[in-house]
Scaffold this motif. Structure first.
Motif, PDB file in Angstrom:
ATOM      1  N   UNK A 126      73.179  11.224 -70.498  1.00  0.00           N
ATOM      2  CA  UNK A 126      74.192  11.552 -69.744  1.00  0.00           C
ATOM      3  C   UNK A 126      75.204  13.003 -71.016  1.00  0.00           C
ATOM      4  N   UNK A 127      76.014  12.853 -70.922  1.00  0.00           N
ATOM      5  CA  UNK A 127      76.527  14.184 -71.615  1.00  0.00           C
ATOM      6  C   UNK A 127      78.012  12.997 -72.962  1.00  0.00           C
ATOM      7  N   UNK A 128      78.081  13.352 -73.615  1.00  0.00           N
ATOM      8  CA  UNK A 128      79.258  12.803 -74.940  1.00  0.00           C
ATOM      9  C   UNK A 128      79.993  13.833 -75.442  1.00  0.00           C
ATOM     10  N   UNK A 129      80.931  12.792 -74.846  1.00  0.00           N
ATOM     11  CA  UNK A 129      82.215  14.351 -75.743  1.00  0.00           C
ATOM     12  C   UNK A 129      83.247  13.280 -76.863  1.00  0.00           C
ATOM     13  N   UNK A 130      82.824  13.818 -77.624  1.00  0.00           N
ATOM     14  CA  UNK A 130      82.818  13.522 -79.146  1.00  0.00           C
ATOM     15  C   UNK A 130      84.818  13.672 -79.807  1.00  0.00           C
ATOM     16  N   UNK A 131      86.063  13.178 -79.384  1.00  0.00           N
ATOM     17  CA  UNK A 131      87.221  13.809 -79.610  1.00  0.00           C
ATOM     18  C   UNK A 131      86.980  13.641 -81.303  1.00  0.00           C
ATOM     19  N   UNK A 132      86.909  15.059 -81.719  1.00  0.00           N
ATOM     20  CA  UNK A 132      87.423  15.653 -83.309  1.00  0.00           C
ATOM     21  C   UNK A 132      88.340  16.413 -83.082  1.00  0.00           C
ATOM     22  N   UNK A 133      89.585  16.505 -82.500  1.00  0.00           N
ATOM     23  CA  UNK A 133      90.302  17.245 -82.950  1.00  0.00           C
ATOM     24  C   UNK A 133      92.068  17.265 -84.001  1.00  0.00           C
ATOM     25  N   UNK A 134      91.676  15.715 -84.035  1.00  0.00           N
ATOM     26  CA  UNK A 134      92.919  15.440 -84.998  1.00  0.00           C
ATOM     27  C   UNK A 134      92.769  15.511 -86.089  1.00  0.00           C
ATOM     28  N   UNK A 135      94.649  15.069 -86.748  1.00  0.00           N
ATOM     29  CA  UNK A 135      94.426  15.313 -88.318  1.00  0.00           C
ATOM     30  C   UNK A 135      94.373  14.649 -89.105  1.00  0.00           C
ATOM     31  N   UNK A 136      94.364  12.927 -88.305  1.00  0.00           N
ATOM     32  CA  UNK A 136      93.811  12.176 -89.462  1.00  0.00           C
ATOM     33  C   UNK A 136      95.043  11.669 -90.141  1.00  0.00           C
ATOM     34  N   UNK A 137      96.381  11.793 -90.147  1.00  0.00           N
ATOM     35  CA  UNK A 137      96.873  11.961 -91.021  1.00  0.00           C
ATOM     36  C   UNK A 137      97.318  10.202 -91.603  1.00  0.00           C
ATOM     37  N   UNK A 138      96.541   9.306 -91.118  1.00  0.00           N
ATOM     38  CA  UNK A 138      96.452   7.924 -91.521  1.00  0.00           C
ATOM     39  C   UNK A 138      95.737   7.975 -92.976  1.00  0.00           C
ATOM     40  N   UNK A 139      94.215   8.667 -92.605  1.00  0.00           N
ATOM     41  CA  UNK A 139      93.710   8.768 -93.865  1.00  0.00           C
ATOM     42  C   UNK A 139      93.538   9.913 -94.917  1.00  0.00           C
ATOM     43  N   UNK A 140      95.324  10.444 -95.460  1.00  0.00           N
ATOM     44  CA  UNK A 140      95.849  11.064 -96.136  1.00  0.00           C
ATOM     45  C   UNK A 140      95.507  10.545 -96.981  1.00  0.00           C
ATOM     46  N   UNK A 141      94.985  11.109 -98.743  1.00  0.00           N
ATOM     47  CA  UNK A 141      94.823  12.642 -98.457  1.00  0.00           C
ATOM     48  C   UNK A 141      93.441  12.478 -98.592  1.00  0.00           C
ATOM     49  N   UNK A 142      92.193  11.731 -97.511  1.00  0.00           N
ATOM     50  CA  UNK A 142      91.049  12.365 -97.727  1.00  0.00           C
ATOM     51  C   UNK A 142      91.275  13.618 -96.727  1.00  0.00           C
ATOM     52  N   UNK A 143      91.883  13.780 -95.731  1.00  0.00           N
ATOM     53  CA  UNK A 143      91.969  14.703 -94.883  1.00  0.00           C
ATOM     54  C   UNK A 143      92.744  15.563 -95.575  1.00  0.00           C
ATOM     55  N   UNK A 144      93.185  15.844 -96.078  1.00  0.00           N
ATOM     56  CA  UNK A 144      93.826  17.313 -96.628  1.00  0.00           C
ATOM     57  C   UNK A 144      92.822  18.487 -97.341  1.00  0.00           C
ATOM     58  N   UNK A 145      91.389  17.616 -96.808  1.00  0.00           N
ATOM     59  CA  UNK A 145      90.409  18.014 -98.447  1.00  0.00           C
ATOM     60  C   UNK A 145      89.384  18.503 -97.030  1.00  0.00           C
ATOM     61  N   UNK A 146      88.870  17.238 -95.806  1.00  0.00           N
ATOM     62  CA  UNK A 146      87.802  17.006 -95.035  1.00  0.00           C
ATOM     63  C   UNK A 146      89.032  17.025 -93.713  1.00  0.00           C
ATOM     64  N   UNK A 147      87.869  16.894 -92.497  1.00  0.00           N
ATOM     65  CA  UNK A 147      88.234  16.830 -91.912  1.00  0.00           C
ATOM     66  C   UNK A 147      87.951  15.257 -91.232  1.00  0.00           C
ATOM     67  N   UNK A 148      88.155  14.650 -90.727  1.00  0.00           N
ATOM     68  CA  UNK A 148      87.938  13.513 -90.490  1.00  0.00           C
ATOM     69  C   UNK A 148      86.687  12.718 -90.136  1.00  0.00           C
TER      70      UNK A 148
END
Length: 356
Positions: A126-148
C-alpha cells in the motif's frame, strides 16, 4: 541451558510489564512461561500482550493472565522435516522443545532452518506517506545544515531506514511531503535512483501546513486503498502487515500506532486530604501511558475531510473524527520498538542503539 534460552524463559508470576521488557531483551518475539521445574505452562507473544493492553488490562497483573496455555511445541527427538513444515505452515518464528515431562530443554528458531528472513505472511503493498517538510528546530544546529530526514544514523539516513523497513513488507509506492530544504531531499533521492526498487513522488508544500495539511496534495494521485503515514523522525520495528490487517478488521478510519511509555517519578509523591493533611505518600511511583508514535494507517476517504491550504495537524483530524463518531483505532507496540530522533537527546540515543 544456553544463555539465549534463559533469556526466553520467565515465571508465571512476573508482571505483564516485566514480560514486555523480557520480550524486548530477548528480541525473539516470544517468551516461554515455566514453573519451578522448568515445565512449560504457556507462551506469550507481543500480540498476546497487545490484545491485553487494548482491553485495558493492568500491566502489573501476572503474565499468566495473558499467556497461551496451548502453544505449538516440539517434542525431544522431533523430525526436522516436521518442524520445518510446522513453522512454515503456521508462520511460527520460534518453537519450544520439551521432554516427556514437558520440561523445556531447548528451542528452535526460523533462522536455524532457513537462510531467508522470517516470512511475512501478507505483503502490505500500500502507499506510504512520509511527512518530511518540517524545519526540525529541536535538532538545531544539525538541521541548519541538513533537513531532518537526511540526518545519518550510521551508514543510512533516517528516511532511508524508514523506507527500507516498509520495503521489507512489500511497499514500493512512497510519497514524501517536503517543504524545508526540499531541493536537498529531492537531490538525495535523484542520486540514488539507480539503487532502489521503489518509487518516490513528492507532496511539495508552498507553505507549512502542519502534520496533516499536505495530505490534500495526495488527492491528485487517486489513492483508493488504506495508506500509511509516517513522521520522518521515527522508526517503528513492528509487523506492518499485522498493523494494516488490524486496521481493516476493526474498520477504523484511522489507526494510531502507539507505544507504551513508562515514566518513573524519582521522588516520593504526596497526596493530601481536603484539609491539607497527609493522605498518602508513594515512593518513586511508576506510570504507564500509551503515547502517539507518529505512525498511522488512514482510509483514503480522510483526504476529503482535510481542509485545503490550511495549517492542520493529524491530531485535529482525529479530534474532528471523534466528534463525528468515526472510529479511531489504536495499535500498541513496546517502547523499544519505537525509535524517535525528534529531539537532541533522542537522536544521541538512536546513535547508541544503532551502534554509531
Amino acid at each position: 541451558m544456553d544463555e539465549i534460552l534463559k533469556k526466553t524463559i520467565v515465571a508465571p508470576t512476573v508482571s505483564v510489564k516485566q514480560a514486555m521488557e523480557k520480550l524486548d531483551e530477548a528480541a525473539n518475539k516470544i517468551i516461554f512461561i515455566t514453573d519451578d521445574d522448568n515445565t512449560l505452562i504457556g507462551v506469550v507473544t507481543d500480540g498476546d500482550i497487545r490484545r491485553f493492553i487494548l482491553k485495558n488490562g493492568n500491566l502489573n497483573e501476572p503474565v499468566s493472565k495473558v499467556m497461551n496455555k496451548n502453544p505449538k511445541i516440539l517434542k525431544q527427538g522431533f523430525d526436522i522435516k516436521d518442524a520445518k513444515e510446522l513453522m512454515k505452515n503456521e508462520l511460527i518464528e520460534c518453537l519450544p522443545v520439551v521432554d516427556s515431562k514437558k520440561r523445556v530443554v531447548s528451542a528452535i528458531w526460523w533462522s536455524d532452518f532457513f537462510r531467508s528472513k522470517f516470512i511475512v505472511s501478507d505483503k502490505v503493498k500500500v502507499p506510504v506517506v512520509i511527512m518530511a517538510g518540517g524545519k526540525g528546530t529541536r535538532l538545531d544546529p544539525f538541521t541548519k545544515v541538513l533537513p531532518k530526514p537526511l540526518i545519518p544514523i550510521g551508514e543510512k539516513t533516517i528516511i532511508e531506514m524508514i523506507i527500507d523497513r516498509f520495503n521489507e513488507f512489500g511497499c514500493r509506492e512512497f510519497y514524501v511531503s517536503i517543504n524545508y530544504k526540499a531541493s536537498m531531499i529531492k537531490a538525495y533521492f535523484t542520486e540514488m535512483s539507480d539503487n532502489k526498487n521503489y518509487d518516490v513522488d513528492y507532496l511539495e508544500e508552498k507553505e507549512f501546513l502542519g502534520t496533516a495539511g499536505s495530505l490534500t496534495l495526495l488527492k491528485k494521485h487517486k489513492i483508493n486503498v488504506p495508506f500509511f503515514v509516517n513522521n520522518c523522525d521515527i522508526l517503528i520495528e513492528a509487523n506492518y502487515s499485522d498493523i494494516l490487517k488490524t486496521h481493516k478488521e476493526e474498520k477504523n478510519f484511522i489507526t494510531i500506532v502507539s507505544s507504551l511509555k513508562n515514566f518513573k517519578i524519582p521522588y516520593g509523591v504526596i497526596e493530601t486530604e481536603k484539609n491539607g493533611s497527609l493522605k498518602d505518600i508513594k515512593e518513586k511511583p511508576e506510570f504507564n501511558f500509551l503515547v502517539n508514535t507518529g505512525m498511522y494507517v488512514m482510509q483514503p476517504e480522510v483526504l476529503d475531510d482535510i481542509p485545503e491550504n490550511k495549517f492542520y495537524h493529524v491530531t485535529d483530524l482525529i479530534n474532528d473524527y471523534k466528534i463525528k463518531g468515526k472510529k479511531i483505532g489504536v495499535y500498541p507496540i513496546s517502547e523499544k520498538s519505537w525509535t524517535d530522533i525528534g529531539q537532541m537527546g533522542e537522536l544521541y540515543d538512536a546513535f547508541k542503539k544503532f551502534g554509531v
